[in-house]
Design an enzyme around this catalytic site. Structure first.
Site, PDB file in Angstrom:
ATOM      1  N   HIS A   1      50.174  39.602  35.105  1.00  0.00           N
ATOM      2  CA  HIS A   1      48.761  39.207  35.299  1.00  0.00           C
ATOM      3  C   HIS A   1      48.234  40.707  35.450  1.00  0.00           C
ATOM      4  CE1 HIS A   1      45.441  38.271  38.145  1.00  0.00           C
ATOM      5  NE2 HIS A   1      45.580  39.430  38.559  1.00  0.00           N
TER       6      HIS A   1
ATOM      7  N   ARG B   1      34.452  34.222  49.327  1.00  0.00           N
ATOM      8  CA  ARG B   1      34.790  35.845  49.193  1.00  0.00           C
ATOM      9  C   ARG B   1      33.389  36.165  48.223  1.00  0.00           C
ATOM     10  NH1 ARG B   1      40.607  36.774  47.650  1.00  0.00           N
ATOM     11  NH2 ARG B   1      39.699  38.706  47.542  1.00  0.00           N
TER      12      ARG B   1
ATOM     13  N   ASP C   1      43.126  28.774  48.159  1.00  0.00           N
ATOM     14  CA  ASP C   1      42.675  29.859  47.683  1.00  0.00           C
ATOM     15  C   ASP C   1      41.446  29.668  46.861  1.00  0.00           C
ATOM     16  OD1 ASP C   1      42.816  32.711  46.642  1.00  0.00           O
ATOM     17  OD2 ASP C   1      43.186  31.829  44.820  1.00  0.00           O
TER      18      ASP C   1
ATOM     19  N   LYS D   1      49.088  32.105  43.038  1.00  0.00           N
ATOM     20  CA  LYS D   1      48.668  31.516  41.847  1.00  0.00           C
ATOM     21  C   LYS D   1      49.866  31.573  41.095  1.00  0.00           C
ATOM     22  CE  LYS D   1      44.637  32.712  41.254  1.00  0.00           C
ATOM     23  NZ  LYS D   1      43.279  33.342  41.086  1.00  0.00           N
TER      24      LYS D   1
ATOM     25  N   SER E   1      46.062  35.948  47.013  1.00  0.00           N
ATOM     26  CA  SER E   1      45.313  35.312  45.756  1.00  0.00           C
ATOM     27  C   SER E   1      46.280  35.250  44.359  1.00  0.00           C
ATOM     28  CB  SER E   1      44.054  35.855  45.648  1.00  0.00           C
ATOM     29  OG  SER E   1      43.136  34.981  45.136  1.00  0.00           O
TER      30      SER E   1
END
Lengths: 437, 437
Positions: free
Chosen positions: B83, B169, B162, B188, B184
């Protein structure tokens, strides 16, 4: 110019100052339904954490005022109002207004209902049979001009942007923001037409302000905002660690007010009321020094001229003024439950906020807007911090129509009193007075 | 137990920890429409200011995961994902996944679109004719098992709580909260089935994290949350002060990726990709020491086995793998506009975030969700901090279909480069690696 609400939220979140045009956009677009609740509540929480400087507060106050109507009295300089930040047993408006009106000032008072653990002047007055608080601005001005004072509820036309913002703050944990509190108080009071304003700023466990430093910051904001708008402001810092007077509850406080106006000796009520009254008499220029202002107020009380004004006030607002001669005309409860002291000693601490919430459970206040209340419900709670008491003595009395809830409240309230073996002195009631004039 | 949302907002606002059951109530009731947006946004802003401790973060991560489906692979230990926190010119996933797959790991990658000033892997891949990113979980698993890796878009069934929270947000100025970012990312990645995770945590003016201290706090949260859920996490702290590689833009980055996989020397891409690859090879246990893991990754690149995997991947996801032999099959733009250096010297600073936003204006990214992009648009920006350049040299090239906007972007991007007379050294690309295993 087109603004982006998210950018403005980020600006405040990142501790930058919001410009006049930005604040104007945010609050008027919000009131017009163009900015959604969820962005305004995020902004309000960012304001809670970051604060606002005095320019931002003044701007917001102006935005609030300009969003609605303003009441204007012909003899402006003579008008004076009092605002209390809220306490337990606070019936001061009801006895203060007739005293100051008897001294020649005009008091246009727009008051509120119970909020959180504190009672509301309108709820108290409405326990008087027939009494009305819903008057138009025109009628309100007439009442003030004829009687010298009137106490009514807020109309929808006064500071509408504050009203919608306040409703959102109430459900989003953003009430306790000094800049927002300042703009809310000042806009309302300025729009209501009184050119002079005394604030009873309460500090203690029964008040919304628990700390002197917070209260001082709020006082600075209030005075400075008033100054920039030509509004004289005087702040009386008063102690809210013990319930005010001897009674808490709507009809019970009306009884106590009548007793007081008829000459009953209730030291804390007298001390605070005459301090506020003399500030109001000074601000309007009726007297020019504190001693003679105080004496004038005391004389209005002792001579019965304040009681006379009070009777007049009740009649003009549709109420039955016979309650002044026969207190049994006020709503009463079926049950009285005694609260006994569990040990001997000196009262060290009273959890006034908890007392307020316990009394809501027997109907003396509301949990939600619009809920019915029981006007007769409440408590006699005459003891103060520093008083000595013996085990088994009566600490107080609960007045209620529901025996089970009443016993629970009696239990809870008994536990709000912390009694210690060592002698402790009584606390000061008035901490200090700060004036802008 | 019945909770009061306002009380819970106040609890967080007043810096008290929220209990597991309280967080569970708040977020699931919000997703179910029982708590309004305006209360959730006030809570999120309070979380922004007060933070969350590691227990709260873990709980929120669990709530997010449990709100949707979880993908489970049969050979779990072999699965690894990467990520990136987002940068400019970041095409790493596209070259990294085939390398690591060629080494024998399984990479189930669920990727995103452009966010703010940064590009998105899905947008880049979709510039390949025919390429698809919308697959069911079942198809996704098949793709990963057959090819060794797949890159698809997030389905609605993964971490739905989320998703709705993130959308709120985004419009309430509450994106940049480390606890919310942690929950978050981790929810995921865990729901997507990879048991090992390497994070490319970018720091610099082209990243969302500008400060090393903030990045370190985020890394701690990520690793600690992973640890408590049996997820191995490794964090590579990388420099995002210069654009990555030579190109920024969707099809342009695919071109560059193909070139790279075919042997072109692009030092920063190679350095970062092989560092991340060796971490992934270590985590899955394919190799047990850094040197041999690094060599294995390098060999997959040099031997062409990564390129082979990449062709396979394109074909399996519906794309035309002939682009690898003929880059002109990729979308192109009509115009190329040169950006010239205005003075001679050493590049001291590059405002990568501004570059990202300037490229959005020519269609290389989106301002709003759902907006169309121009896949051919972008820029060649090969220079890095510390490079020396002479006045009039080509600083970069803009690729665009709108000449006027292109010239504006060229101007703006030219001004993003700060050139000084004194020599300055190049910056480190990899700051450090922290692993939980």
């Amino acid at each position: 110019m087109r603004y982006n609400p998210v950018e403005l939220i980020l600006k405040k979140r990142n501790n930058e100052k919001l410009q006049k045009s930005e604040l104007h956009y945010l609050f008027t677009a919000y009131a017009a339904g163009e900015i959604p609740d969820y962005q305004m509540s995020a902004l309000l929480m960012a304001i809670y954490f970051r604060g606002m400087d005095i320019d931002e507060i003044k701007t917001l106050t102006e935005i609030y005022i300009e969003s609605g109507q303003q009441i204007v009295f012909s003899d402006q300089l003579n008008t004076v109002d009092k605002h209390s930040t809220g306490g337990v047993g606070d019936k001061i408006s009801i006895i203060l207004a007739p005293i100051v009106a008897a001294c020649g000032a005009k008091i246009p008072m727009i008051s509120g209902r119970g909020l959180g653990h504190t009672g509301g002047t309108l709820d108290k007055l409405e326990s008087i049979p027939g009494f009305r608080t819903d008057y138009s601005h025109h009628e309100f001005k007439e009442l003030v001009n004829k009687v010298g004072f009137a106490i009514i509820g807020q109309s929808e036309n006064i500071v509408p942007v504050d009203r919608v913002t306040y409703a959102l703050r109430d459900v989003t944990g953003t009430v306790e923001s000094l800049p927002l509190i300042t703009a809310s108080i000042m806009s309302k009071k300025i729009a209501e037409g009184a050119k002079n304003l005394v604030i009873d700023l309460k500090i203690g466990n029964g008040a919304f302000m628990k700390e002197m430093s917070t209260a001082e910051q709020l006082a600075d904001f209030l005075i400075e905002t008033g100054r920039s708008m030509g509004q004289k402001v005087s702040v009386v810092f008063s102690n809210m660690n013990s319930p005010l007077g001897n009674y808490v509850g709507n009809a019970l406080e009306i009884r106590e007010s009548v007793d007081f106006l008829k000459g009953a000796v209730i030291p804390d009520l007298e001390d605070l009321t005459l301090t506020l009254a003399s500030e109001m008499i000074l601000m309007t220029g009726i007297k020019s020094d504190k001693t003679s202002a105080y004496q004038m107020a005391k004389e209005a009380l002792v001579s019965g001229s304040a009681l006379k004004k009070f009777r007049e006030f009740i009649e003009f607002q549709g109420g039955n003024s016979e309650i002044c001669d026969n207190l049994d005309l006020l709503p009463k409860c079926d049950y009285q439950i005694s609260i006994k002291a569990k040990k001997s000693g000196w009262i060290k601490n009273i959890d006034c906020q908890k007392i307020g919430y316990a009394l809501i459970e027997i109907g003396a206040g509301r949990k939600k807007i619009g809920e019915a209340i029981d006007p007769g419900a409440g408590a006699k709670l005459p003891w103060k911090i520093g008083d000595s008491i013996s085990e088994g003595d009566q600490l107080g009395v609960i007045y209620c129509n529901d025996k089970i809830r009443g016993s629970q409240a009696a239990d809870e309230i008994g536990n709000c009193y912390q009694i210690q073996d060592i002698e402790i002195s009584r606390e000061k009631l008035i901490f200090k007075v700060i004036s802008s004039y």
